[in-house]
Design a protein around this motif. Structure first.
Motif, PDB file in Angstrom:
ATOM      1  N   ALA B 281       0.836  -1.204   0.000  1.00  0.00           N
ATOM      2  CA  ALA B 281       0.000   0.000   0.000  1.00  0.00           C
ATOM      3  C   ALA B 281       0.870   1.253   0.000  1.00  0.00           C
ATOM      4  N   TYR B 282       1.905   1.252   0.842  1.00  0.00           N
ATOM      5  CA  TYR B 282       2.785   2.422   0.865  1.00  0.00           C
ATOM      6  C   TYR B 282       3.554   2.579  -0.446  1.00  0.00           C
ATOM      7  N   VAL B 283       3.972   1.451  -1.036  1.00  0.00           N
ATOM      8  CA  VAL B 283       4.668   1.533  -2.318  1.00  0.00           C
ATOM      9  C   VAL B 283       3.748   2.148  -3.367  1.00  0.00           C
ATOM     10  N   PHE B 284       2.511   1.685  -3.373  1.00  0.00           N
ATOM     11  CA  PHE B 284       1.535   2.212  -4.328  1.00  0.00           C
ATOM     12  C   PHE B 284       1.373   3.724  -4.155  1.00  0.00           C
ATOM     13  N   LEU B 285       1.155   4.140  -2.890  1.00  0.00           N
ATOM     14  CA  LEU B 285       0.992   5.573  -2.637  1.00  0.00           C
ATOM     15  C   LEU B 285       2.237   6.336  -3.063  1.00  0.00           C
ATOM     16  N   GLY B 286       3.406   5.760  -2.742  1.00  0.00           N
ATOM     17  CA  GLY B 286       4.668   6.419  -3.082  1.00  0.00           C
ATOM     18  C   GLY B 286       4.796   6.639  -4.578  1.00  0.00           C
ATOM     19  N   VAL B 287       4.501   5.588  -5.358  1.00  0.00           N
ATOM     20  CA  VAL B 287       4.642   5.697  -6.809  1.00  0.00           C
ATOM     21  C   VAL B 287       3.663   6.737  -7.348  1.00  0.00           C
ATOM     22  N   VAL B 288       2.405   6.670  -6.880  1.00  0.00           N
ATOM     23  CA  VAL B 288       1.395   7.600  -7.391  1.00  0.00           C
ATOM     24  C   VAL B 288       1.800   9.049  -7.095  1.00  0.00           C
ATOM     25  N   PHE B 289       2.200   9.320  -5.845  1.00  0.00           N
ATOM     26  CA  PHE B 289       2.521  10.706  -5.500  1.00  0.00           C
ATOM     27  C   PHE B 289       3.837  11.164  -6.128  1.00  0.00           C
ATOM     28  N   ALA B 290       4.801  10.239  -6.258  1.00  0.00           N
ATOM     29  CA  ALA B 290       6.065  10.627  -6.895  1.00  0.00           C
ATOM     30  C   ALA B 290       5.811  11.049  -8.332  1.00  0.00           C
ATOM     31  N   ALA B 291       4.956  10.291  -9.032  1.00  0.00           N
ATOM     32  CA  ALA B 291       4.713  10.618 -10.435  1.00  0.00           C
ATOM     33  C   ALA B 291       3.838  11.853 -10.571  1.00  0.00           C
ATOM     34  N   SER B 292       2.791  11.958  -9.757  1.00  0.00           N
ATOM     35  CA  SER B 292       1.822  13.021 -10.002  1.00  0.00           C
ATOM     36  C   SER B 292       2.210  14.348  -9.358  1.00  0.00           C
ATOM     37  N   ILE B 293       2.944  14.301  -8.242  1.00  0.00           N
ATOM     38  CA  ILE B 293       3.352  15.558  -7.608  1.00  0.00           C
ATOM     39  C   ILE B 293       4.867  15.734  -7.710  1.00  0.00           C
ATOM     40  N   GLY B 294       5.606  14.650  -7.417  1.00  0.00           N
ATOM     41  CA  GLY B 294       7.063  14.735  -7.415  1.00  0.00           C
ATOM     42  C   GLY B 294       7.623  15.203  -8.748  1.00  0.00           C
ATOM     43  N   LEU B 295       7.087  14.635  -9.813  1.00  0.00           N
ATOM     44  CA  LEU B 295       7.613  14.938 -11.144  1.00  0.00           C
ATOM     45  C   LEU B 295       7.472  16.421 -11.506  1.00  0.00           C
ATOM     46  N   PRO B 296       6.252  16.976 -11.429  1.00  0.00           N
ATOM     47  CA  PRO B 296       6.150  18.409 -11.743  1.00  0.00           C
ATOM     48  C   PRO B 296       6.943  19.297 -10.781  1.00  0.00           C
ATOM     49  N   VAL B 297       6.977  18.934  -9.490  1.00  0.00           N
ATOM     50  CA  VAL B 297       7.737  19.753  -8.548  1.00  0.00           C
ATOM     51  C   VAL B 297       9.225  19.686  -8.892  1.00  0.00           C
ATOM     52  N   MET B 298       9.676  18.503  -9.274  1.00  0.00           N
ATOM     53  CA  MET B 298      11.083  18.351  -9.644  1.00  0.00           C
ATOM     54  C   MET B 298      11.431  19.224 -10.854  1.00  0.00           C
ATOM     55  N   ILE B 299      10.543  19.221 -11.840  1.00  0.00           N
ATOM     56  CA  ILE B 299      10.873  19.989 -13.041  1.00  0.00           C
ATOM     57  C   ILE B 299      10.885  21.484 -12.718  1.00  0.00           C
ATOM     58  N   LEU B 300       9.979  21.930 -11.833  1.00  0.00           N
ATOM     59  CA  LEU B 300       9.962  23.343 -11.454  1.00  0.00           C
ATOM     60  C   LEU B 300      11.242  23.706 -10.700  1.00  0.00           C
ATOM     61  N   ALA B 301      11.653  22.828  -9.778  1.00  0.00           N
ATOM     62  CA  ALA B 301      12.874  23.077  -9.022  1.00  0.00           C
ATOM     63  C   ALA B 301      14.069  23.123  -9.972  1.00  0.00           C
ATOM     64  N   TYR B 302      14.054  22.226 -10.942  1.00  0.00           N
ATOM     65  CA  TYR B 302      15.146  22.164 -11.905  1.00  0.00           C
ATOM     66  C   TYR B 302      15.233  23.466 -12.704  1.00  0.00           C
ATOM     67  N   TRP B 303      14.081  23.955 -13.166  1.00  0.00           N
ATOM     68  CA  TRP B 303      14.074  25.227 -13.905  1.00  0.00           C
ATOM     69  C   TRP B 303      14.625  26.353 -13.032  1.00  0.00           C
ATOM     70  N   LEU B 304      14.185  26.370 -11.774  1.00  0.00           N
ATOM     71  CA  LEU B 304      14.602  27.442 -10.869  1.00  0.00           C
ATOM     72  C   LEU B 304      16.106  27.401 -10.620  1.00  0.00           C
ATOM     73  N   LEU B 305      16.635  26.182 -10.417  1.00  0.00           N
ATOM     74  CA  LEU B 305      18.046  26.064 -10.059  1.00  0.00           C
ATOM     75  C   LEU B 305      18.961  26.293 -11.250  1.00  0.00           C
ATOM     76  N   MET B 306      18.504  25.905 -12.433  1.00  0.00           N
ATOM     77  CA  MET B 306      19.343  26.061 -13.623  1.00  0.00           C
ATOM     78  C   MET B 306      19.646  27.528 -13.880  1.00  0.00           C
ATOM     79  N   ALA B 307      18.659  28.375 -13.710  1.00  0.00           N
ATOM     80  CA  ALA B 307      18.852  29.804 -13.958  1.00  0.00           C
ATOM     81  C   ALA B 307      17.977  30.581 -12.998  1.00  0.00           C
TER      82      ALA B 307
END
Lengths: 337, 519
Positions: B281-307
């Motif tokens: 159950a925790y693995v399932f939740l982890g995968v779902v939240f990593a993909a749906s929230i983690g991914l966009p947050v990561m890309i935003l952080a990446y944009w911010l840090l790059m420049a």
């Protein structure tokens, strides 16, 4: 629910009062500009103009195509005085839909031929050239192509990058279809693919691809490499034009036009004149790395010179670059998208 | 109850149905301006066949994937003793706040030669685009529609049913399949309908993923050819597909009786112990939240840090947020206030007219938002010029687009509610009006909050309607993000996109918290 409803009525009243207040404030000294160019680029120039002339400008930002469609929908009831669009196709479409009015010839009489609209109803503000970016380490001088058609040759096998899904690449393909016909364009697309051209998502990833050694050449717009160069002068890539008049050097423009029923014609013309002045033109050249439309401008050292652009750019009727569907059909036929 | 519905139910319902005619009339008017020969060529071309195939394939795949995410998620978060339920529930709704184009950029940025994974870790993953990209992109931020619907249905389920089944010797699996799933059908349908229609009309993700469906063809017609007449034909064709979807949902739901008839009190069933299932159950939740929230947050952080952008950009964020929320809130209230009578009308007074009224609410939601916005421009300029480019028109536009969103949770709850409650109130001398206010309304609190959340989040990130209808100069967070990203200024866009996700997440937390206090 009753509480929610009465809250709603109050909100509506506030909105209505706000609207009335706003419209009372609007004097004739205010221009309305619909801008398909982003706020970050437009705003500094607007502020400069407002300070200089005392004329206020209300800007409605949006996507160029959507604003062009909106203007057609509004027809004569549009509040807009000016439309600043990102590409010539949109300006041409508006002129064709009878939404613009003729501009005084003095505005564009001195512009180089590549920048002129056939309709005389809009004027180019800046230019964006197609060009090729290459690796100065891995490309010898005689390997630099004369024509975009050369890239299907053996020398370039597996060394070239392109971005078939990218909008500016697609308008280049549209221009190629106008100049050379659909058949030859399709042949070129298929030959490029057969020659192992690598597909990239966009322009900047090709510039990085050249720097990282993944490709030796990339087909890009002129303003991407300068962005990298202004951060890092030693960035390992250079760019150059093809031989004069090659379609690979297509120049597209951002243009501005005066709306047919504009209420503030004189102030609007003053704004257009300001955008064409050397002050605004220098700003676009230096900070946005686009090409100016006139020569009285400080040069951007990371960009091929304005004079060289004039020498190589092909003459194309920019108003006609609007058949995207046909281009997409061709790209689909070549299995590129 | 075959009585005539009271005016305060009929009135708003018919008003919404009439408003939904505006975009239809507009499309038909535009469509008839076309040159017949070109129309024949455009409507009867072979390409439309595979556009249709692609559209149906995309919609079906998104529905399957979102169900695989939302159903287990809703079950775990309502029926088990998992820790931090409230936080996890908020996380399950937050993806709705991610703008489609940010999700698409995030997915596109993962793989490929210059993907984030290649640059940070040196792994070169295949690029996610085309069909896969469109399915993933759309599913990862639309599954909360289904999650919210399922969650409120699961919370409203009467435990007695399950317990009787258990006492009759049914296995847990049989109970799930025969009792729970059957009871969940209205909310599954409501969620599927909302996601399916969203998928049909979406421009953002399919355009960035370059997956050719009907909506992408419409997008090309507007943005490549600057044309609104042939776009109207394509929109009408898309609307036909959408209405087929809406009608089939109506047919499936018809004559279903889900409320229990016996005596007894609605109770929440005892939560299950997860036991050894905790880890999956925790693995399932982890995968779902990593993909749906983690991914966009990561890309935003990446944009911010790059420049890293000028700090001044951060200062503009609160004002822009206030503008976004200031228009989104009234739209949410208005949409929920309109959806309530419609849902009540169609559930409690079933008739051909009431089902037509209810189905019509989906028109605004099914039409591509850009087309809806153009219709309202046309309408305002023809009839009410003083409304044009005012906040009121923007709110009206958002409301028309979202009444259908607000309808789902309310309707599901009403279908589970026993009519005997209201009958009792009637027999105790309450008027229909007072029954509605004192008996029905309090039951609907949870679903009303769900409706408000759905509409609010939709409006916070909405683009085409805002672009066309907002007062000149009224830039919202979403507009700022879009205009920055479209100029390639990712770092400058990032703080605004992060603000959409963060503040919307906070609003969801607030709303859900309030919901908790009242039960």
């Amino acid at each position: 629910m009753q509480r929610a409803l009465s809250g709603l009525v109050v909100l509506m009243l506030i909105a209505a009062a706000g609207y009335l207040g706003l419209s009372a404030l609007q004097e004739t000294n205010t221009l309305t500009l619909y801008s398909g160019r982003g706020e970050s680029m437009v705003k500094p120039m607007i502020e400069r103009f407002e300070k200089k002339t005392g004329i206020n400008i209300d800007v409605r930002y949006g996507d160029t195509a959507q604003l062009a469609v909106l203007l057609q929908e509004e027809g004569e009831q549009t509040p807009a005085d000016l439309f600043w669009g990102q590409d010539a196709g949109a300006m041409g479409a508006l002129a064709k839909a009878d939404q613009l009015q003729p501009l005084p010839e003095s505005l564009y009489a001195d512009l180089p031929a590549i920048y002129k609209s056939n309709t005389g109803e809009w004027v180019a503000v800046t230019g964006r050239a197609r060009t090729f970016v290459y690796s100065p380490e891995r490309v010898s001088e005689d390997e630099r192509p004369d024509s975009v058609f050369d890239l299907t040759g053996e020398t370039y096998e597996g060394r070239v990058g392109w971005a078939p899904t990218n909008g500016s690449f697609q308008s280049f393909v549209t221009a190629m279809r106008h100049r050379h016909g659909d058949e030859r364009t399709l042949q070129w697309l298929e030959a490029m693919d057969a020659n192992g051209a690598k597909r990239f998502r966009n322009n900047s990833s090709q510039v990085e691809g050249v720097a990282n050694g993944e490709i030796d050449f990339g087909l890009v717009n002129n303003y991407y490499l300068p962005r990298y160069k202004s951060n890092d002068p030693d960035f390992p890539a250079e760019q150059a034009f093809f031989a004069p008049d090659d379609i690979g050097n297509l120049v597209n423009v951002a243009g501005i036009g005066l709306i047919r029923d504009a209420e503030n014609r004189e102030q609007a013309l003053e704004f257009i004149r300001f955008l064409l002045s050397s002050e605004a033109q220098s700003y676009f050249t230096q900070t946005v790395h686009e090409y100016p439309v006139q020569s009285d401008v400080e040069r951007n050292d990371n960009l091929q010179s304005f004079e060289s652009l004039l020498e190589v750019a092909p003459e194309i009727n920019l108003d006609e670059l609007e058949d995207l569907e046909g281009t997409l059909d061709l790209l689909r036929e070549a299995d590129l998208i | 109850m075959v009585k005539r519905p009271p005016l305060h139910i009929m009135g708003p319902s018919l008003l919404v149905a009439a408003a939904m005619l505006v975009p239809l009339v507009y499309l038909v008017l535009r469509a008839f301006q076309a040159d017949p020969a070109t129309v024949v060529e455009l409507v009867f071309r072979e390409r439309n066949l595979w556009l249709l195939v692609n559209t149906l394939a995309l919609t079906a795949s998104v529905l399957i994937l979102t169900t695989l995410i939302a159903l287990p998620l809703a079950w775990i978060l309502t029926r088990t003793r998992i820790a931090h339920k409230r936080l996890l529930t908020v996380l399950g709704v937050v993806p709705l706040a991610v703008p489609g184009y940010v999700m698409a950029y995030a997915l596109l940025g993962v793989g490929g030669h210059y993907g984030v994974t290649a640059q940070l870790f040196g792994w070169q993953l295949p690029r996610i685009d085309g069909y896969t990209g469109a399915v993933l992109g759309l599913s990862l931020y639309t599954f909360p529609y289904l999650f919210l619907n399922l969650r409120s249905a699961l919370l409203g389920l009467d435990a007695n049913l399950e317990e009787s089944a258990r006492s009759m010797g049914y296995s847990e699996f049989a109970i799930f399949r025969r009792i729970i799933l059957t009871q969940l059908i209205p909310s599954l349908m409501a969620g599927w309908l909302v996601i399916g229609l969203y998928t049909l009309g979406d421009f953002g993700v399919v355009a960035l993923m370059r997956y050719e469906v009907f909506s992408y063809a419409i997008f090309n017609q507007y943005s490549g050819a600057f044309d609104r007449i042939y776009a109207a034909w394509l929109s009408l064709m898309l609307l036909a597909i959408a209405l087929a979807l809406v009608m089939s949902e109506g047919l499936i739901l018809r004559r279903r009786r889900l409320a229990s008839v016996g005596r007894g009190v609605d109770r929440q069933p005892r939560p299950h112990e997860l036991g050894p299932w905790r880890i999956p159950a925790y693995v399932f939740l982890g995968v779902v939240f990593a993909a749906s929230i983690g991914l966009p947050v990561m890309i935003l952080a990446y944009w911010l840090l790059m420049a890293p952008p000028d700090p001044q950009f951060f200062l503009e964020v609160p004002v822009t947020f206030a503008r976004s929320a200031g228009a989104a809130m009234p739209a949410a209230v208005l949409a929920a206030a309109m959806a309530l009578p419609i849902a009540y009308y169609s559930v409690r007074y079933p008739s051909p007219l009431s089902s037509m009224v209810e189905r019509s609410a989906y028109i605004g939601y099914s039409i591509p938002p850009l087309t809806l916005a153009l219709a309202l421009v046309f309408f305002a300029l023809q009839t009410a010029t003083f409304l044009y480019q005012t906040l009121a028109l923007l709110i009206l536009g958002w409301t028309l687009a979202t009444v259908a969103l607000a309808l789902g949770p309310i309707r599901s709850t009403l279908m589970q509610m026993r009519p005997s409650f209201e009958e009792a109130a009637h027999s105790l001398g309450h008027s229909p009006r007072s029954t509605f206010v004192h008996v029905v309304f309090p039951h609907l609190r949870k679903s009303l909050f769900a409706s408000l959340t759905l509409v609010f989040l939709f409006c916070m990130k909405e683009l085409p309607i805002t672009f066309l209808l907002a007062p000149t100069g009224y830039t919202t967070l979403a507009v700022t993000v879009f205009s920055r990203t479209s100029e390639g200024m990712m770092a400058e866009a990032a703080p605004f996109a992060a603000a959409i996700i963060l503040f919307s997440g906070l609003s969801v937390a607030l709303i859900l918290n309030r919901e908790g206090d009242r039960t």
